[in-house]
Write a protein that holds these residues in place. Structure first.
Motif, mmCIF file in Angstrom:
data_model
loop_
_atom_site.group_PDB
_atom_site.id
_atom_site.type_symbol
_atom_site.label_atom_id
_atom_site.label_comp_id
_atom_site.label_asym_id
_atom_site.label_seq_id
_atom_site.Cartn_x
_atom_site.Cartn_y
_atom_site.Cartn_z
ATOM 1 N N ARG A 40 42.092 28.115 33.109
ATOM 2 C CA ARG A 40 42.066 29.572 33.232
ATOM 3 C C ARG A 40 40.639 30.107 33.257
ATOM 4 O O ARG A 40 40.380 31.154 33.854
ATOM 5 C CB ARG A 40 42.867 30.198 32.095
ATOM 6 C CG ARG A 40 44.367 30.024 32.287
ATOM 7 C CD ARG A 40 45.151 30.555 31.122
ATOM 8 N NE ARG A 40 46.579 30.489 31.405
ATOM 9 C CZ ARG A 40 47.485 29.994 30.584
ATOM 10 N NH1 ARG A 40 47.112 29.512 29.411
ATOM 11 N NH2 ARG A 40 48.761 29.970 30.906
ATOM 12 N N THR A 43 39.603 28.770 36.893
ATOM 13 C CA THR A 43 40.553 29.148 37.951
ATOM 14 C C THR A 43 40.566 28.153 39.106
ATOM 15 O O THR A 43 40.839 28.519 40.246
ATOM 16 C CB THR A 43 40.266 30.570 38.488
ATOM 17 O OG1 THR A 43 39.003 30.596 39.163
ATOM 18 C CG2 THR A 43 40.261 31.589 37.357
ATOM 19 N N ARG A 129 45.938 36.454 36.503
ATOM 20 C CA ARG A 129 45.049 35.297 36.644
ATOM 21 C C ARG A 129 43.993 35.552 37.714
ATOM 22 O O ARG A 129 42.822 35.208 37.543
ATOM 23 C CB ARG A 129 45.864 34.050 36.978
ATOM 24 C CG ARG A 129 46.644 33.500 35.801
ATOM 25 C CD ARG A 129 47.593 32.412 36.218
ATOM 26 N NE ARG A 129 46.916 31.362 36.957
ATOM 27 C CZ ARG A 129 47.555 30.482 37.722
ATOM 28 N NH1 ARG A 129 48.861 30.552 37.865
ATOM 29 N NH2 ARG A 129 46.889 29.539 38.346
ATOM 30 N N THR A 202 48.191 40.160 30.072
ATOM 31 C CA THR A 202 47.580 38.862 29.833
ATOM 32 C C THR A 202 48.510 37.970 29.041
ATOM 33 O O THR A 202 48.508 36.750 29.206
ATOM 34 C CB THR A 202 46.237 39.007 29.099
ATOM 35 O OG1 THR A 202 46.414 39.823 27.943
ATOM 36 C CG2 THR A 202 45.186 39.613 29.998
ATOM 37 N N ALA A 205 50.702 36.264 31.381
ATOM 38 C CA ALA A 205 50.061 35.121 32.023
ATOM 39 C C ALA A 205 50.247 33.868 31.191
ATOM 40 O O ALA A 205 50.210 32.755 31.701
ATOM 41 C CB ALA A 205 48.566 35.392 32.218
#
Length: 214
Positions: A40, A43, A129, A202, A205
């Motif tokens: 994360r 990415t 993301r 978030t 996510a």
């Protein structure tokens, strides 16, 4: 042979003392969360895998210097985050090629198509993301650790090697930027300008069906 009853500290000490299985067991115990932070933060799965490998090699070699000032898992996360930030900075020095639709890729590397018709939660998580990837590395790392991974601010401060106030400031600035980028989520309910809405997004996510597995 592994012994799941041993604590993280005991495993690390055993590794330093020559136990050839101890470090592997320690890594397996925390592998999923370390991988989630890496993928994360960067990415990019390939970059994240390389960063995680770099971090584990560093931790393996530096184990004897661990002083016990923090939890072993905090120490491991700090090494992983530093490895990710180092790679992110190197990547900035060698940027990828922007495509007309805004997608970025390396030369001669095929662009993978996005999955069609995702669910709302899945779609929201992907939006978050992508938005996180636009933040400066320091803000992204703080937000991922606090809002996505759920670590306390005090522990994140130790992981990042900064004051708690700095973590809070980075999170606040990051959430403000996310609120702007994710303004279109207003149509899905709630007020995206609020910190609570950004934290909810978030969290999606983390909990939606987009969990990255190595």
């Amino acid at each position: 042979m592994t012994d799941s009853s041993r604590s993280d500290d005991e495993l690390l000490r055993a590794h330093v003392d020559g136990d050839q299985y101890a470090f592997a067991e320690l890594f397996q115990r925390h592998r999923d969360r370390l991988w989630a932070v890496a993928v994360r933060t960067l990415t990019d799965r390939e970059e994240a895998a390389d960063a995680l490998q770099d971090a584990l090699l560093s931790a393996h070699r530096a184990a004897a210097r661990f002083r016990g000032d923090s939890a072993v898992t905090t120490w491991l996360h700090r090494i992983v985050v530093n490895a990710c930030l180092d790679r992110a900075r190197r990547r900035q020095a060698h940027p990828t090629v922007p495509l007309p639709d805004g997608t970025r890729t390396e030369p001669d590397r095929p662009v993978l198509a996005e999955p069609a018709a995702p669910s709302v939660d899945h779609d929201t998580a992907l939006d978050v993301r992508q938005a996180l990837s636009q933040l400066p590395e320091e803000q992204r790392a703080a937000l991922i650790l606090v809002d996505v991974q759920g670590y306390p601010v005090a522990e994140v401060a130790v992981i990042l090697g900064v004051a708690e106030g700095t973590v809070k400031s980075r999170c606040a600035r990051g959430r403000a930027k996310l609120a702007v980028v994710l303004g279109h989520l207003r149509a899905r309910g709630g007020n995206p300008q609020s910190g609570g809405r950004v934290r909810t997004s978030t969290a999606q996510a983390r909990t939606a069906n987009v969990e990255e597995k190595k």
